[in-house]
Scaffold this active site. Structure first.
Site, short mmCIF file in Angstrom:
data_model
loop_
_atom_site.label_atom_id
_atom_site.label_comp_id
_atom_site.label_asym_id
_atom_site.label_seq_id
_atom_site.Cartn_x
_atom_site.Cartn_y
_atom_site.Cartn_z
N GLU A 127 0.84 -1.20 0.00
CA GLU A 127 0.00 0.00 0.00
C GLU A 127 0.87 1.24 0.00
O GLU A 127 2.06 1.17 0.34
CB GLU A 127 -0.92 -0.01 1.22
CG GLU A 127 -1.88 -1.18 1.21
CD GLU A 127 -2.87 -1.18 2.37
OE1 GLU A 127 -3.76 -2.03 2.36
OE2 GLU A 127 -2.74 -0.30 3.26
N GLN A 243 8.70 -19.73 -0.80
CA GLN A 243 8.83 -19.96 -2.24
C GLN A 243 9.01 -18.66 -3.00
O GLN A 243 9.80 -18.58 -3.94
CB GLN A 243 7.61 -20.72 -2.78
CG GLN A 243 7.68 -21.00 -4.27
CD GLN A 243 6.76 -22.11 -4.70
OE1 GLN A 243 6.86 -23.23 -4.22
NE2 GLN A 243 5.85 -21.82 -5.62
N GLU A 244 8.29 -17.61 -2.59
CA GLU A 244 8.43 -16.33 -3.27
C GLU A 244 9.86 -15.83 -3.23
O GLU A 244 10.42 -15.38 -4.23
CB GLU A 244 7.49 -15.30 -2.66
CG GLU A 244 7.59 -13.93 -3.33
CD GLU A 244 6.56 -12.93 -2.83
OE1 GLU A 244 6.66 -11.76 -3.23
OE2 GLU A 244 5.67 -13.33 -2.05
N GLN A 281 45.15 -7.18 -16.37
CA GLN A 281 45.01 -7.98 -15.15
C GLN A 281 43.82 -7.54 -14.31
O GLN A 281 43.13 -8.38 -13.71
CB GLN A 281 46.30 -7.88 -14.31
CG GLN A 281 46.32 -8.86 -13.15
CD GLN A 281 47.60 -8.79 -12.36
OE1 GLN A 281 47.86 -7.79 -11.67
NE2 GLN A 281 48.42 -9.83 -12.46
N HIS A 340 32.44 -2.03 -19.07
CA HIS A 340 32.00 -1.55 -20.38
C HIS A 340 32.44 -0.10 -20.64
O HIS A 340 32.28 0.39 -21.76
CB HIS A 340 30.47 -1.63 -20.49
CG HIS A 340 29.95 -2.99 -20.84
ND1 HIS A 340 29.94 -4.03 -19.95
CD2 HIS A 340 29.38 -3.47 -21.98
CE1 HIS A 340 29.39 -5.10 -20.53
NE2 HIS A 340 29.05 -4.78 -21.76
N GLY A 341 32.91 0.56 -19.60
CA GLY A 341 33.29 1.96 -19.76
C GLY A 341 32.08 2.83 -20.10
O GLY A 341 30.96 2.55 -19.67
N GLY A 366 9.91 -8.48 0.32
CA GLY A 366 10.52 -8.21 1.62
C GLY A 366 11.90 -7.62 1.42
O GLY A 366 12.75 -8.24 0.76
#
Length: 382
Positions: A127, A243-244, A281, A340-341, A366
């Site tokens: 809500e 389960q969720e 590296q 990815h820059g 949650g």
């Protein structure tokens, strides 16, 4: 990595779903993202092929399989970034409420259509003034003879615009002490007078996912739409949250694997200072660390999937998995975007969407702060 939890039949099902997805889902993802919701015909096709409610009872049209079949669909959908088709919400979060708490009449009325993709499901919990604090929802369902009159507002409701049937969390006894004992679950169909769809919300991420506001103004439903027992709604919610939260962890790991795979491919092709950035590296170390995290997360989630299928109480561990995998998803997508820059900031590169999509994972089902509270209490710390 070999995943021993899946049988040959499971992997055949995965291959079948991949073929279906390549034909019916992948071509539509951009369209869903643009429209802000999926199309009903794809839901029907999913149902016709047995990909909705794979774990639902056969007497209502389900396949009667175990939860691992649904987990396979979740993983593949997350890997494809097909977030617009909220199959996990429909099949693995809402449908179990009907299976576990529905009367035989309710099951006969709604489950066949839901499994066929004709009746799309949603759950109305959150809500405007109440997020994770479900015990204090303000939506009221007042008993009036053989009907309930519902008034209130809900927000952040997935499938809000396209859904046909909602499990509504409402107060049937506002004076109950403690407050959670006054909560009940009530089935509300979208064509019920007094039920109103509000705005389709504009979100940071998950653009194809229909997330909306709902309102109830003297919305009258028959008393037979009560799901389970009056005053037991909070307990029913807690029973299904295992389960969720596991579904969130499953999707988070799959999303991480896709972001990682794409980033590895990118750094092999992208050159800087005369060589692919994969040769630096720093790049190698970062990706090695992320790959290790994904494998650790996958192993933990697989163990919990097996335990869940066996019917074990793993609320503590699932809370840990939901917290850890979603935090990992935010870390990993941030690191992959960095690799990815500047291109990572461009919407034409999927990693930018992955980064935005990851933000919600630690909030819904949650918040991770609630997960930490659950874990702490179960450790005897409060």
């Amino acid at each position: 990595m070999r995943r021993d939890i899946f049988t040959e039949e499971h992997e055949q099902f995965r291959a079948q779903f991949k073929r279906f997805a390549d034909k019916e889902i992948v071509p539509k993802i951009a369209q869903w993202n643009e429209a802000g919701m999926s199309d009903r015909e794809t839901w029907r096709r999913m149902g016709a092929e047995g990909f909705l409610g794979a774990a639902a009872p056969v007497e209502y049209g389900g396949a009667g399989g175990d939860f691992l079949y649904d987990a396979i669909v979740m993983e593949e959908m997350a890997y494809l970034r097909a977030h617009g088709l909220m199959m996990s919400l429909h099949s693995d979060i809402v449908m179990p409420y009907l299976v576990h708490y529905g009367t035989e009449a309710q099951k006969q009325r709604f489950l066949p259509g839901a499994i066929a993709g004709e009746i799309l499901l949603g759950i109305a919990m959150t809500e405007p003034g109440t997020g994770s604090d479900l015990a204090n929802v303000q939506t009221k369902a007042v008993r009036d003879g053989d009907r309930y009159v519902i008034n209130g507002a809900k927000t952040f409701i997935s499938n809000g615009q396209i859904g046909d049937l909602f499990v509504v969390v409402a107060k049937t006894d506002p004076e109950a002490k403690p407050a959670h004992k006054g909560i009940s679950l009530i089935l509300v169909e979208a064509d019920t007078p007094g039920f109103h769809r509000g705005r389709k919300l504009d979100k940071l991420g998950l653009p194809g996912q229909d997330t909306s506001e709902l309102a109830f103004e003297d919305c009258v439903v028959p008393a037979e739409n009560l799901l389970g027992k009056e005053g037991r709604g909070f307990v029913q919610l807690m029973e299904q949250l295992q389960q969720e939260r596991l579904t969130i962890a499953v999707a988070s790991v799959a999303s991480c694997r896709r972001a990682l795979d794409d980033t590895i491919a990118y750094v092999r092709e992208r050159k800087a200072f005369g060589q692919p950035i994969a040769r630096f590296q720093n790049t190698q170390f970062k990706l090695a660390e992320l790959a290790a995290e994904v494998e650790v997360g996958q192993s933990f989630v697989d163990r919990l999937l097996a335990a869940h299928v066996r019917g074990e109480d793993i609320v503590t561990e699932v809370s840990m998995a939901k917290m850890w995998t979603t935090d990992m998803q935010k870390r990993l997508t941030a690191e992959c975007l960095q690799l990815h820059g500047g291109y990572g900031f461009m919407r034409e590169y999927p990693i930018s969407g992955d980064y935005a999509d990851a933000a919600i994972q630690s909030i819904y089902a949650g918040t991770n702060e609630i997960m930490k509270l659950i874990i702490a209490r179960r450790l005897g710390l409060g």
